[in-house]
Design an enzyme around this catalytic site. Structure first.
Site, PDB file in Angstrom:
ATOM      1  N   GLU A   1      10.308  -4.031  -1.089  1.00  0.00           N
ATOM      2  CA  GLU A   1       9.360  -4.206  -2.046  1.00  0.00           C
ATOM      3  C   GLU A   1       9.298  -3.436  -3.354  1.00  0.00           C
ATOM      4  OE1 GLU A   1       5.956  -3.682   0.430  1.00  0.00           O
ATOM      5  OE2 GLU A   1       5.946  -5.811   1.138  1.00  0.00           O
TER       6      GLU A   1
ATOM      7  N   GLU B   1       9.918 -10.332   6.884  1.00  0.00           N
ATOM      8  CA  GLU B   1       8.694  -9.989   8.087  1.00  0.00           C
ATOM      9  C   GLU B   1       7.901 -11.243   8.112  1.00  0.00           C
ATOM     10  OE1 GLU B   1       6.400  -7.119   6.316  1.00  0.00           O
ATOM     11  OE2 GLU B   1       7.717  -5.302   6.497  1.00  0.00           O
TER      12      GLU B   1
END
Length: 381
Positions: free
Chosen positions: A186, A296
């Site tokens: 991220e 995820e």
């Protein structure tokens, strides 16, 4: 979109917390603690006959027919090797405390090996790369690990520190059980959230250039070791930078129906559609066509506070986790989708730090007991 906005907010909180911790790690007193404490784990990994626990809390795990041989663990008939992969961070693997232990990582690997043949790590601090590889060695399980390097935009020291730890683990254990090295988690999302802009505009390309330099450096390190290991990147689903994707072999995309305010009844279908349209199809148009995986996905089972116990469409609950498992896992396997289910166990530190649902995504409670769900029995790719 709602997904991007909600994920941006939470990811930025997480990033700022990690940056503050890393700054604290520079304090001399804590540096001394790391030198005398965390390096002990490295020594223990190579000399496991002298294992000791270092502040970890959980002791539950599979029974062993030979207490001195972790490979003799007794399988649980309730567990099935149906998941493509699992997202995993060993408990106690955040600076500056480094409370992980080989004993507990072995127990985790014993359990996870009954669910999957793949795990992904997020970072390399607190010697987690070597701990996981040693646990795989001792348990003699069929398991590949995607090692992780979690750099931060403010300083290259975090990247370099983790690179050197990964390098030493590879020198000691080789690459037989390493499926890839993921550089960045991220990173672009957090960079453009802080500076304004999008993933592929000038600001996004600034972030991309920083990551590409780290990716190239990782490839150079692997070349020096004469190792052929794939290098990838992980980011929020709609925040991949093309410069980064063109520099890697694979991308790992966070795809969370919960943060998109999708109802549980449509969560699996939304996940598949979002991933295909936002990640798979655009990546296929790039010159190197990097392989895309879901980094995820899952469903939370509880919230620390009542205000976040519902995403506006469905509740955080074990019953809804069961629905997501039932509608996503086997269908994704059939479709050939590579994914890392989020996540192995609940993480108390996230609950304490971020609140809401952040600490409640595990298939297992933190004490390694399975939640009130029935796991599927289908074949993973």
């Amino acid at each position: 979109m709602a997904y991007s906005l909600e994920k941006s907010r939470k990811s930025n909180q997480r990033s700022k917390w990690i940056v503050s911790i890393q700054l604290l790690a520079l304090v001399p007193l804590l540096t001394y603690r790391l030198a005398t404490g965390c390096w002990q784990y490295h020594r223990d990994c190579r000399h496991y006959s002298h294992r000791r626990r270092c502040g970890s809390s959980s002791s539950n795990g599979p029974k062993q027919t030979d207490p001195n041989d972790p490979s003799t663990f007794v399988p649980d008939s309730n567990l099935h090797k149906s998941f493509y992969g699992l997202a995993y961070t060993p408990e106690g693997s955040l600076l500056p405390n480094c409370g992980n232990s080989l004993e507990n990582v072995i127990k985790d690997i014993q359990l996870m090996s009954q669910l999957t043949t793949r795990v992904r790590l997020y970072g390399a601090d607190c010697n987690q790369s070597a701990l996981v590889l040693e646990a795989i060695k001792q348990t003699k399980v069929d398991m590949k690990v995607y090692l992780g390097n979690y750099p931060t935009p403010d300083s290259n020291s975090a990247y370099e520190r983790q690179r050197d730890t990964i390098k030493e683990a590879l020198q000691n254990y080789g690459a037989d059980n390493v499926a890839g090295i993921t550089v960045g988690n991220e990173f672009v999302l957090n960079y453009v959230t802080e500076h304004g802009g999008g993933p592929n505009d000038a600001t996004g390309n600034e972030a991309g250039a920083l990551l590409v330099a780290d990716i190239k450096d990782t490839r150079s390190m692997l070349s020096d070791l004469n190792l052929d290991i794939k290098v990838g990147n992980s980011d929020a689903g709609s925040y991949f930078n093309n410069l980064v994707l063109e520099a890697v072999d694979y991308g790992l995309s966070n795809v969370h129906p919960w943060f998109a305010n999708v109802s549980i009844d449509g969560a699996a279908a939304w996940t598949a559609s979002f991933f295909e349209e936002t990640n798979v199809q655009p990546a296929a148009l790039l010159s190197n066509s990097p392989k895309m995986y879901i980094a995820e996905t899952g469903w939370p089972t509880a919230s620390k506070d009542a205000g976040n116990a519902n995403n506006g469409a469905s509740a955080a609950s074990e019953a809804n986790l069961q629905i997501f498992i039932d509608t996503f896992v086997c269908q994704a396997n059939t479709n050939g989708t590579g994914y890392f289910f989020f996540e192995f166990t609940d993480e108390k530190w996230k609950d304490d730090t971020f609140g809401g649902v952040e600490g409640h995504w595990g298939l297992f409670h933190q004490n390694r007991t399975l939640k009130n769900v029935q796991l599927p029995d289908c074949t993973s790719p």
